[in-house]
Scaffold this motif. Structure first.
Motif, PDB file in Angstrom:
ATOM      1  N   ARG A  21      69.344 100.488  24.340  1.00 24.00           N
ATOM      2  CA  ARG A  21      70.722 100.651  24.642  1.00 24.00           C
ATOM      3  C   ARG A  21      71.088  99.266  26.316  1.00 24.00           C
ATOM      4  O   ARG A  21      69.287  99.483  26.961  1.00 24.00           O
ATOM      5  CB  ARG A  21      70.826 101.068  25.215  1.00 24.00           C
ATOM      6  N   CYS A  22      72.365  98.767  26.848  1.00 22.83           N
ATOM      7  CA  CYS A  22      71.796  98.006  27.586  1.00 22.83           C
ATOM      8  C   CYS A  22      71.978  98.556  29.591  1.00 22.83           C
ATOM      9  O   CYS A  22      72.897 100.002  29.070  1.00 22.83           O
ATOM     10  CB  CYS A  22      73.114  97.498  27.966  1.00 22.83           C
ATOM     11  N   ALA A  23      71.177  99.087  29.889  1.00 20.88           N
ATOM     12  CA  ALA A  23      71.002  99.572  31.445  1.00 20.88           C
ATOM     13  C   ALA A  23      72.822  98.936  32.113  1.00 20.88           C
ATOM     14  O   ALA A  23      72.754  99.972  33.061  1.00 20.88           O
ATOM     15  CB  ALA A  23      69.528  99.020  32.533  1.00 20.88           C
ATOM     16  N   ARG A  24      73.072  97.987  31.854  1.00 19.63           N
ATOM     17  CA  ARG A  24      73.961  97.760  32.975  1.00 19.63           C
ATOM     18  C   ARG A  24      75.534  98.375  32.649  1.00 19.63           C
ATOM     19  O   ARG A  24      76.223  98.968  33.239  1.00 19.63           O
ATOM     20  CB  ARG A  24      74.909  96.614  32.928  1.00 19.63           C
ATOM     21  N   CYS A  25      75.451  98.412  30.689  1.00 21.64           N
ATOM     22  CA  CYS A  25      77.144  98.539  29.971  1.00 21.64           C
ATOM     23  C   CYS A  25      76.817  99.938  29.180  1.00 21.64           C
ATOM     24  O   CYS A  25      77.915 100.506  29.041  1.00 21.64           O
ATOM     25  CB  CYS A  25      77.401  97.780  29.241  1.00 21.64           C
ATOM     26  N   GLY A  26      75.823 100.520  29.054  1.00 23.99           N
ATOM     27  CA  GLY A  26      75.053 100.841  28.078  1.00 23.99           C
ATOM     28  C   GLY A  26      74.914 101.472  27.060  1.00 23.99           C
ATOM     29  O   GLY A  26      75.173 102.131  26.114  1.00 23.99           O
ATOM     30  N   VAL A  40      69.770  91.003  23.556  1.00 20.23           N
ATOM     31  CA  VAL A  40      70.867  90.963  23.409  1.00 20.23           C
ATOM     32  C   VAL A  40      72.191  91.834  23.654  1.00 20.23           C
ATOM     33  O   VAL A  40      72.365  92.467  22.236  1.00 20.23           O
ATOM     34  CB  VAL A  40      71.211  89.912  22.696  1.00 20.23           C
ATOM     35  N   CYS A  41      72.558  91.714  24.703  1.00 23.57           N
ATOM     36  CA  CYS A  41      73.582  92.855  24.605  1.00 23.57           C
ATOM     37  C   CYS A  41      75.105  91.434  25.096  1.00 23.57           C
ATOM     38  O   CYS A  41      75.902  91.233  25.971  1.00 23.57           O
ATOM     39  CB  CYS A  41      73.836  94.009  26.054  1.00 23.57           C
ATOM     40  N   ASN A  42      75.774  91.884  24.029  1.00 25.05           N
ATOM     41  CA  ASN A  42      77.167  90.822  23.261  1.00 25.05           C
ATOM     42  C   ASN A  42      77.800  92.086  23.470  1.00 25.05           C
ATOM     43  O   ASN A  42      79.054  91.691  22.690  1.00 25.05           O
ATOM     44  CB  ASN A  42      76.459  90.143  22.859  1.00 25.05           C
ATOM     45  N   THR A  52      78.987  87.453  27.470  1.00 27.74           N
ATOM     46  CA  THR A  52      77.443  88.033  27.539  1.00 27.74           C
ATOM     47  C   THR A  52      76.300  88.770  28.457  1.00 27.74           C
ATOM     48  O   THR A  52      76.562  88.509  29.991  1.00 27.74           O
ATOM     49  CB  THR A  52      76.079  87.716  27.082  1.00 27.74           C
ATOM     50  N   CYS A  53      76.517  89.938  28.250  1.00 30.70           N
ATOM     51  CA  CYS A  53      76.255  91.022  29.025  1.00 30.70           C
ATOM     52  C   CYS A  53      74.650  90.716  29.343  1.00 30.70           C
ATOM     53  O   CYS A  53      74.419  90.401  31.051  1.00 30.70           O
ATOM     54  CB  CYS A  53      75.806  91.972  29.131  1.00 30.70           C
ATOM     55  N   GLN A  54      73.731  90.117  28.761  1.00 35.63           N
ATOM     56  CA  GLN A  54      73.026  89.950  29.134  1.00 35.63           C
ATOM     57  C   GLN A  54      71.483  90.077  28.185  1.00 35.63           C
ATOM     58  O   GLN A  54      72.206  90.227  26.979  1.00 35.63           O
ATOM     59  CB  GLN A  54      71.831  90.991  30.200  1.00 35.63           C
TER      60      GLN A  54
END
Ligand code: ZN
Length: 87
Positions: A21-26, A40-42, A52-54
């Motif tokens: 899971r993405c640490a920025r947006c969850g 990839v967090c898209n 794209t988040c990261q």
């Protein structure tokens, strides 16, 4: 002809496939098996048209995860091993 719905196991599958899971947006990150593997967090990109988040290079993450896993598991393994041999 029947298609095998269970799919073909990948060689060198990434450790966090389907669970990172993405640490920025969850949101859940997906795995891309290109360039040596990336998480990839898209989610926001796909659902809200945002950038794209990261991207995170997977090999470095997987090594860190494997090390943390072994550090967490090893003492418990030793305990159960020695407990089993005290009998
Ligand atoms: Zn994100």
């Amino acid at each position: 002809m029947r298609t095998n719905s269970r799919g073909v196991p990948r060689n060198g599958g990434l450790l966090l496939h389907g669970i990172a899971r993405c640490a920025r947006c969850g949101h859940k990150m997906y795995v891309r098996y290109q360039n040596g593997g990336e998480y990839v967090c898209n989610h926001l990109h796909r659902h809200q048209g945002l950038p794209t988040c990261q991207y995170v290079r997977a090999p470095a993450v997987d090594v860190a995860v494997a090390q943390a896993f072994l550090e967490a598991v090893t003492p418990a393994e030793f305990e159960s091993f020695s407990a089993a041999h005290k009998v």
